[in-house]
Motif scaffolding. Structure first.
Motif: not given
Length: 433
Positions: A289-300
């Motif tokens: 979950a942290v890795d996917l959060f990192r890979l998204l832009k704000p608002g993604g």
């Protein structure tokens, strides 16, 4: 005297404490059990030895995969009757150890050992996973697990899945009996994911566990996004790349053989993870979950489409299904949907919607089983008779589990909401734009 079936029936009923709801036909031609019920066909003594040396689900699975055990009659009905004995008894069911304290049960087991012949356990079927030592869910172990499940031949999967080549729950507008088709339902699922993610031209999408490229192709073709799809399966990647080229989308879709933990070219506008998170494992889920959060832009946005199990009274007592672990999804783990939501929130996501589509997966699995059984000879040529039997049993049993609410499947939509709090989501739920 031909009495093996009667003796088998007696043992099973002593272990279960209730009448056996199916008939038994043994290798000696004897039969026992309720007339008209589906029949368990025990082809040889080897099936009995498998059950005696590995009591429970794994012994049954080995006998089924090896062709030592079969069903004469409707497979779903037989599986439902057998599974119902376990499900209805719940977590307080009498275990084998307790049953063996009964002198009559011990005597019956000794008799069955004599009936089974020489006391040597048969080797497991070759389709069973050979366990390697080491920790679960390392990058190396995950590659091995994915290869076992997915690298069995693209032609076999095409036979089972149909032209859509989507290996996850479809989204049915109507049951197949009312005119719905698997291909339409899979297209509708991909479009549902696209709308939940709010995909639009010029955006970047990461498709984690991209399979044979169906979501990546749909998003690029129908919504004009640029897509990176990652998989650990070499065979999937080769197939997906050819499909992308055939669609003329090589300028917008890149398929990589890559672990999601190694993706480093974010940020992405959206991430789809469809039927992949079951492979992550409880110990690694927060990292996922942290890795996917990192890979998204704000608002993604993240759309996490994942099978869930029912919560247990004692979560520490959860163990992975032996058959699934040994023959289907090595190292796969299921979690309750509440646990998944909690982990996503711990990683920083704001969870905006959870949609259960449990009944849709039952319909999907029954369609896959029908595809497999309608071209059984070709399926066994493409893989092996044992491998085809693995998929038949796994998909039929899973369909029943979804129908009876033993497991479910959920689409969780989450947002990397910026600090000021603007999520970018519509005011009305499920308008998905």
């Amino acid at each position: 005297m031909a009495d093996a079936a009667l003796r088998l029936q007696s043992l099973f009923e002593q272990l279960l404490g209730v009448p056996l709801p199916v008939r038994i036909r043994a290798w000696d031609g004897s039969q026992a059990g309720p007339p008209g019920a589906p029949t368990l066909v025990v082809h040889n003594r080897r099936a009995l030895r498998r059950l005696l040396f590995k009591p429970g689900e794994l012994g049954l699975a080995r006998a089924w995969v090896a062709g030592d055990l079969d069903v004469d009659g409707d497979l779903y009905t037989a599986l439902g009757l057998i599974a119902g004995l376990v499900w209805e008894r719940g977590e307080d069911a009498r275990g084998l150890g307790e049953a063996l304290r009964d002198p009559e049960v011990r005597a019956a087991v000794r008799g069955l050992f004599r009936l089974a012949g020489p006391p040597l356990p048969p080797a497991p079927p070759p389709e069973e996973v050979r366990r390697a030592r080491g920790h679960l869910h390392t990058k190396r172990s995950d590659r091995r697990a994915v290869s076992h499940h997915y690298d069995v031949g693209n032609d076999f999967y095409e036979l089972v899945l149909g032209p859509s080549m989507v290996y996850s729950c479809a989204y049915w507008p109507a049951p197949p009996a009312e005119g719905g088709t698997l291909e339409d339902a899979q297209r509708d699922k991909l479009e549902l994911v696209s709308r939940k993610l709010g995909l639009s031209a010029g955006q970047r999408l990461l498709d984690v566990g991209c399979g044979w490229g169906s979501m990546a192709i749909h998003a690029a073709r129908e919504h004009g996004v640029s897509v990176v799809g990652v998989t650990l399966s070499q065979e999937q990647a080769a197939f997906a790349r050819k499909r992308v080229a055939d669609e003329g989308l090589t300028d917008r879709v890149e398929i990589r053989v890559q672990d999601y933990r190694d993706v480093a070219d974010g940020p992405y506008d959206a991430i789809s993870s469809i039927g992949m998170a079951e492979h992550v494992g409880a110990e690694r889920y927060l990292e996922y979950a942290v890795d996917l959060f990192r890979l998204l832009k704000p608002g993604g946005r993240l759309l996490n489409h994942q099978i869930a199990r029912r919560p247990r009274r004692d979560e520490s007592a959860y163990s992975v299904d032996e058959f699934i672990d040994a023959y289907v999804f090595p190292d796969g783990e299921l979690a309750p949907v509440g646990t998944t939501v909690t982990q996503l929130e711990r990683a920083g996501f704001e969870v905006r919607d959870v949609e259960s589509i449990r009944e849709h997966y039952a319909l999907t699995l029954r369609r896959w089983v029908a595809n497999l059984e309608s071209d059984w000879a070709a399926a066994t040529r493409l893989v092996s008779p044992g491998r085809a039997r693995v998929w038949q049993l796994y998909m039929a049993a899973s369909a029943l589990a979804f129908e009876r609410n033993r497991i479910g499947v959920n689409q969780v939509l989450a947002v990397k909401t910026p600090e000021p709090g603007g999520s970018g989501m519509p005011l009305r739920a499920r308008t998905w734009n």
